[in-house]
Design a protein around this motif. Sequence first.
Motif, mmCIF file in Angstrom:
data_model
loop_
_atom_site.group_PDB
_atom_site.id
_atom_site.type_symbol
_atom_site.label_atom_id
_atom_site.label_comp_id
_atom_site.label_asym_id
_atom_site.label_seq_id
_atom_site.Cartn_x
_atom_site.Cartn_y
_atom_site.Cartn_z
ATOM 1 N N ARG A 278 90.209 9.843 -37.357
ATOM 2 C CA ARG A 278 90.128 11.060 -38.009
ATOM 3 C C ARG A 278 88.835 11.907 -37.228
ATOM 4 N N LEU A 279 88.859 13.154 -37.171
ATOM 5 C CA LEU A 279 87.851 13.993 -36.814
ATOM 6 C C LEU A 279 87.579 15.157 -38.030
ATOM 7 N N GLY A 280 86.001 14.944 -38.325
ATOM 8 C CA GLY A 280 85.535 15.890 -39.540
ATOM 9 C C GLY A 280 84.359 16.847 -39.054
ATOM 10 N N ALA A 281 84.293 17.621 -40.159
ATOM 11 C CA ALA A 281 83.004 18.339 -40.122
ATOM 12 C C ALA A 281 82.594 18.669 -41.344
ATOM 13 N N GLY A 282 81.302 18.928 -41.530
ATOM 14 C CA GLY A 282 80.765 19.227 -42.783
ATOM 15 C C GLY A 282 79.677 20.017 -42.741
ATOM 16 N N LEU A 283 79.227 20.755 -43.927
ATOM 17 C CA LEU A 283 78.124 21.390 -44.253
ATOM 18 C C LEU A 283 77.091 21.219 -45.408
ATOM 19 N N GLY A 284 75.949 20.992 -45.578
ATOM 20 C CA GLY A 284 75.216 20.380 -46.625
ATOM 21 C C GLY A 284 73.864 20.842 -46.784
ATOM 22 N N ILE A 285 73.120 20.418 -47.574
ATOM 23 C CA ILE A 285 71.397 20.810 -47.783
ATOM 24 C C ILE A 285 70.826 19.257 -48.069
ATOM 25 N N SER A 286 69.829 19.077 -47.537
ATOM 26 C CA SER A 286 68.913 17.858 -47.973
ATOM 27 C C SER A 286 67.660 18.453 -48.435
ATOM 28 N N GLU A 287 67.208 17.895 -49.522
ATOM 29 C CA GLU A 287 65.891 18.182 -49.958
ATOM 30 C C GLU A 287 64.920 17.063 -50.074
ATOM 31 N N LEU A 288 63.656 17.319 -49.974
ATOM 32 C CA LEU A 288 62.772 16.067 -50.019
ATOM 33 C C LEU A 288 61.730 16.401 -50.839
ATOM 34 N N GLU A 289 61.326 15.788 -51.907
ATOM 35 C CA GLU A 289 60.302 16.015 -52.885
ATOM 36 C C GLU A 289 59.411 14.593 -53.020
ATOM 37 N N TYR A 290 57.864 14.909 -53.010
ATOM 38 C CA TYR A 290 57.110 13.931 -53.206
ATOM 39 C C TYR A 290 56.846 13.767 -54.464
ATOM 40 N N MET A 291 56.329 12.561 -54.877
ATOM 41 C CA MET A 291 55.961 12.295 -56.248
ATOM 42 C C MET A 291 54.566 13.246 -56.742
ATOM 43 N N ASP A 292 53.849 13.540 -55.773
ATOM 44 C CA ASP A 292 52.656 14.205 -55.874
ATOM 45 C C ASP A 292 53.104 15.722 -56.014
ATOM 46 N N ALA A 293 52.779 16.346 -57.258
ATOM 47 C CA ALA A 293 53.352 17.654 -57.425
ATOM 48 C C ALA A 293 52.548 18.602 -56.872
ATOM 49 N N ARG A 294 51.529 18.370 -55.991
ATOM 50 C CA ARG A 294 50.981 19.453 -55.331
ATOM 51 C C ARG A 294 51.552 19.495 -54.002
ATOM 52 N N VAL A 295 52.506 18.708 -53.408
ATOM 53 C CA VAL A 295 53.306 18.793 -52.349
ATOM 54 C C VAL A 295 54.515 19.613 -52.872
ATOM 55 N N GLU A 296 54.798 20.592 -52.191
ATOM 56 C CA GLU A 296 55.963 21.766 -52.148
ATOM 57 C C GLU A 296 57.149 21.003 -51.601
ATOM 58 N N LYS A 297 58.296 21.079 -52.419
ATOM 59 C CA LYS A 297 59.679 20.658 -52.233
ATOM 60 C C LYS A 297 60.250 21.115 -50.874
ATOM 61 N N GLN A 298 60.849 20.482 -50.184
ATOM 62 C CA GLN A 298 61.215 20.947 -48.574
ATOM 63 C C GLN A 298 62.561 20.682 -48.663
ATOM 64 N N SER A 299 63.447 21.590 -47.798
ATOM 65 C CA SER A 299 64.869 21.811 -47.721
ATOM 66 C C SER A 299 65.135 21.759 -46.231
ATOM 67 N N ASP A 300 66.322 21.276 -46.048
ATOM 68 C CA ASP A 300 66.835 21.435 -44.526
ATOM 69 C C ASP A 300 68.334 21.519 -44.676
ATOM 70 N N VAL A 301 69.048 22.328 -43.823
ATOM 71 C CA VAL A 301 70.394 22.497 -43.872
ATOM 72 C C VAL A 301 71.151 21.322 -42.933
ATOM 73 N N ILE A 302 72.113 20.734 -43.268
ATOM 74 C CA ILE A 302 72.776 19.719 -42.699
ATOM 75 C C ILE A 302 74.185 20.189 -42.079
ATOM 76 N N LEU A 303 74.340 20.070 -40.750
ATOM 77 C CA LEU A 303 75.679 20.035 -40.095
ATOM 78 C C LEU A 303 76.210 18.435 -39.792
ATOM 79 N N GLN A 304 77.279 18.350 -40.172
ATOM 80 C CA GLN A 304 77.826 17.011 -39.889
ATOM 81 C C GLN A 304 78.976 16.924 -38.999
ATOM 82 N N ILE A 305 79.058 16.111 -38.019
ATOM 83 C CA ILE A 305 80.456 15.984 -37.197
ATOM 84 C C ILE A 305 80.795 14.396 -37.016
#
Length: 245
Positions: free
Chosen positions: A110-137
């Motif tokens: 099989r050959l595939g491709a995808g699109l998504g989003i990744s989010e990173l969130e620390y337990m420390d509420a003072r740290v802003e949540k971060q996001s990253d776009v995912i491209l997968q092949i």
Amino acid sequence: MIPVTIAIPSKSQSGYVLTVISRMFVVSVCLGGYASAESVSPNFAFGLGYGLLNEQSLMNIDFKINIPINDSLSTQVLLNSNYHITGSTTSTFAQSELSSNWFLNNDHGRLGAGLGISELEYMDARVEKQSDVILQIIGEAFVGNVSLTTNYVSTQMTLSNITSSRIGVGYYFTDNLRSSIYREKYNGDSVGWRLETAFQPAIYHKMGSLNVIFRTSREYDYAGIMAEYYFDYAVSLKQREREFH
């Protein structure tokens, strides 16, 4: 603590990606309904994992829906969550990934491709949540008892068991026992080896499997297990790999 390097898109970019993914999800579900009407069954899988990442706890919760549309086209919705528990609120974090993947497949691979989003969130509420776009092949080939896999993921932060960039080979000793070795890239430029053995016991009517995973690299080592349960029908692990990603 593991070094974290994540590109942060603008709010409008993140919103656009989420809109695209949500529309792809709706299309996948609609096609899944059509496929079911044509006697092709979707595959639901739930995974729960635990391991030690440099002697710190890492938990994984995965859920995926594989939807065959016809003999040569399928789609997948994947939700993957990781929880890195260090004992400190400043370094403990949760990472989640949502993606929609599409595949062209036949009896040989099989050959595939995808699109998504990744989010990173620390337990420390003072740290802003971060996001990253995912491209997968994704590319896979099947030759007898051997499976060849290559997978590219654009994100810089990959702790999950599914979406790290890799290339490797797997071998089926039986239809329900497979060992694999991969060369992987994850967490920025960290490169290492991953050894994995998957076993699907007959006692559970071939509806579940257990994976034992070892990773080693210059920056961190990992050892853990991953249990998966399949909400579909009883087939061998080898057949399941060829039918679903």
